[in-house]
Motif scaffolding. Sequence first.
Motif, PDB file in Angstrom:
ATOM      1  N   GLU A 282      69.164  63.507  35.659  1.00 21.02           N
ATOM      2  CA  GLU A 282      68.092  64.482  35.751  1.00 21.02           C
ATOM      3  C   GLU A 282      68.237  65.316  37.033  1.00 21.02           C
ATOM      4  O   GLU A 282      68.942  64.936  37.979  1.00 21.02           O
ATOM      5  CB  GLU A 282      66.740  63.761  35.715  1.00 21.02           C
ATOM      6  N   ARG A 283      67.539  66.443  37.047  1.00 26.50           N
ATOM      7  CA  ARG A 283      67.718  67.391  38.143  1.00 26.50           C
ATOM      8  C   ARG A 283      67.331  66.778  39.486  1.00 26.50           C
ATOM      9  O   ARG A 283      68.049  66.961  40.482  1.00 26.50           O
ATOM     10  CB  ARG A 283      66.893  68.647  37.878  1.00 26.50           C
ATOM     11  N   HIS A 284      66.224  66.045  39.520  1.00 26.80           N
ATOM     12  CA  HIS A 284      65.777  65.497  40.801  1.00 26.80           C
ATOM     13  C   HIS A 284      66.655  64.335  41.277  1.00 26.80           C
ATOM     14  O   HIS A 284      66.539  63.899  42.431  1.00 26.80           O
ATOM     15  CB  HIS A 284      64.318  65.013  40.679  1.00 26.80           C
ATOM     16  N   GLU A 285      67.552  63.825  40.409  1.00 27.66           N
ATOM     17  CA  GLU A 285      68.431  62.728  40.801  1.00 27.66           C
ATOM     18  C   GLU A 285      69.744  63.218  41.394  1.00 27.66           C
ATOM     19  O   GLU A 285      70.487  62.434  41.997  1.00 27.66           O
ATOM     20  CB  GLU A 285      68.729  61.839  39.588  1.00 27.66           C
ATOM     21  N   VAL A 286      70.063  64.506  41.232  1.00 24.73           N
ATOM     22  CA  VAL A 286      71.313  65.050  41.752  1.00 24.73           C
ATOM     23  C   VAL A 286      71.307  64.986  43.280  1.00 24.73           C
ATOM     24  O   VAL A 286      70.349  65.409  43.940  1.00 24.73           O
ATOM     25  CB  VAL A 286      71.516  66.503  41.275  1.00 24.73           C
ATOM     26  N   GLU A 292      69.293  54.517  44.228  1.00 19.13           N
ATOM     27  CA  GLU A 292      67.945  55.021  44.428  1.00 19.13           C
ATOM     28  C   GLU A 292      67.256  55.371  43.113  1.00 19.13           C
ATOM     29  O   GLU A 292      66.059  55.667  43.099  1.00 19.13           O
ATOM     30  CB  GLU A 292      67.991  56.266  45.327  1.00 19.13           C
ATOM     31  N   VAL A 293      68.008  55.346  42.040  1.00 23.92           N
ATOM     32  CA  VAL A 293      67.419  55.628  40.732  1.00 23.92           C
ATOM     33  C   VAL A 293      66.585  54.444  40.288  1.00 23.92           C
ATOM     34  O   VAL A 293      66.903  53.263  40.572  1.00 23.92           O
ATOM     35  CB  VAL A 293      68.531  55.937  39.699  1.00 23.92           C
ATOM     36  N   GLU A 318      76.087  63.775  40.812  1.00 25.41           N
ATOM     37  CA  GLU A 318      76.358  65.206  40.725  1.00 25.41           C
ATOM     38  C   GLU A 318      75.832  65.775  39.409  1.00 25.41           C
ATOM     39  O   GLU A 318      75.570  65.020  38.462  1.00 25.41           O
ATOM     40  CB  GLU A 318      77.877  65.466  40.836  1.00 25.41           C
ATOM     41  N   THR A 319      75.703  67.073  39.365  1.00 25.66           N
ATOM     42  CA  THR A 319      75.254  67.745  38.143  1.00 25.66           C
ATOM     43  C   THR A 319      76.255  67.505  37.012  1.00 25.66           C
ATOM     44  O   THR A 319      77.459  67.674  37.209  1.00 25.66           O
ATOM     45  CB  THR A 319      75.100  69.251  38.373  1.00 25.66           C
ATOM     46  N   GLY A 320      75.755  67.113  35.856  1.00 27.58           N
ATOM     47  CA  GLY A 320      76.617  66.850  34.708  1.00 27.58           C
ATOM     48  C   GLY A 320      77.035  65.397  34.578  1.00 27.58           C
ATOM     49  O   GLY A 320      77.700  65.042  33.591  1.00 27.58           O
ATOM     50  N   ASP A 321      76.683  64.556  35.551  1.00 32.68           N
ATOM     51  CA  ASP A 321      77.031  63.141  35.460  1.00 32.68           C
ATOM     52  C   ASP A 321      76.232  62.448  34.365  1.00 32.68           C
ATOM     53  O   ASP A 321      75.083  62.826  34.077  1.00 32.68           O
ATOM     54  CB  ASP A 321      76.759  62.429  36.789  1.00 32.68           C
ATOM     55  N   MET A 322      76.854  61.460  33.750  1.00 35.14           N
ATOM     56  CA  MET A 322      76.170  60.584  32.805  1.00 35.14           C
ATOM     57  C   MET A 322      75.948  59.237  33.489  1.00 35.14           C
ATOM     58  O   MET A 322      76.876  58.683  34.089  1.00 35.14           O
ATOM     59  CB  MET A 322      77.003  60.407  31.540  1.00 35.14           C
TER      60      MET A 322
END
Length: 338
Positions: A282-286, A292-293, A318-322
């Motif tokens: 998600e965006r706020h996790e980038v 920390e998730v 990073e953005t796009g990570d699964m």
Amino acid sequence: MIHFPAVRQGPLRALSLRLLAAIGLVLIIVFVVYLDRDGYRDVNEDNLTLLDSAYYAVVTLSTTGYGDITPTSPSARLVNVLIITPARVLFLIILVGTTLEVLTEQYRTNLRMTRWRKTVKDHVIICGYGTKGRSAISALLETDYDKSKIVVVERSATAVRQATAAGLVAIEGSATRSSVLNEAHVKNAKAVIIATDSDDASVLVALTVRQLTAGQVRIIAAVREAENAPLLKQSGAHHVIVSSATAGRLLGLSTSAPPLIDVVEDLLTPGQGMALAMRSAERHEVGTSPREVEALVIALIRRGKVVSVVEPAGVRIETGDMLVYVRDDRTSTSSSTA
């Protein structure tokens, strides 16, 4: 040959039931006529025998009506009005209904096949409906994958019947043949899972799929022996799972560290407690650490490669990570039982 999930009883069974019903109806009419045989006369003014009663019942119910045997007494004519005439109508309904059902079933099958061929796309082809194939399908269904998007390719007629009984589309034939894979529309498939019984067959299937799809369709294969894994990758498989090596490692862990087996079994068994899952970051996790998730993240999938979260350098999302994480699998079970 393509086999679709059965939605009703087969035409052969329906035909058998109607045939038995027609024979039973004829026997009833023979019995009724024979009981009242004194009220019937043939062209020679003779009384009816059992054979004459059967003959009269057959030609009457089939509306042939030669007229060589006729009811003469009032009771026999009353029986014709109240019993034999309705039985004649019922007999015709059975015959005509059977013919219409067989033709309708054939038309319905052809219509389903035409519609399926036009709409099948981004589906998963399972080559082999043995233990591995069924387990792969179960895993797909556990992730809410659409059952209509799964196509089974199996050469065993018994396994094909089992697949269709489970509500799956199945194609009878060997997955090593190009014609069979084309029948499964392999070029439009999302992935091909090879779960055959032998490593030799798996290699042939992988080669055939790669040749037909030019490597554009993802191929996941299972092999028994680890030494065959490189050969299968050279044949075009993107992912290879060595079943014997994995089973052997689990057997070793069951001796040296028995609790680990319970954890692995819990992760792989649906509804037991823990389950592996994957979702997009998600965006706020980038920019944050996987630790920390809120969910327990055990790995990241970045541009098709696995990034371990235990690397000492410290990993950032990073953005796009699964995100591969462990979720509580008991929620769905408890909610369904509540």
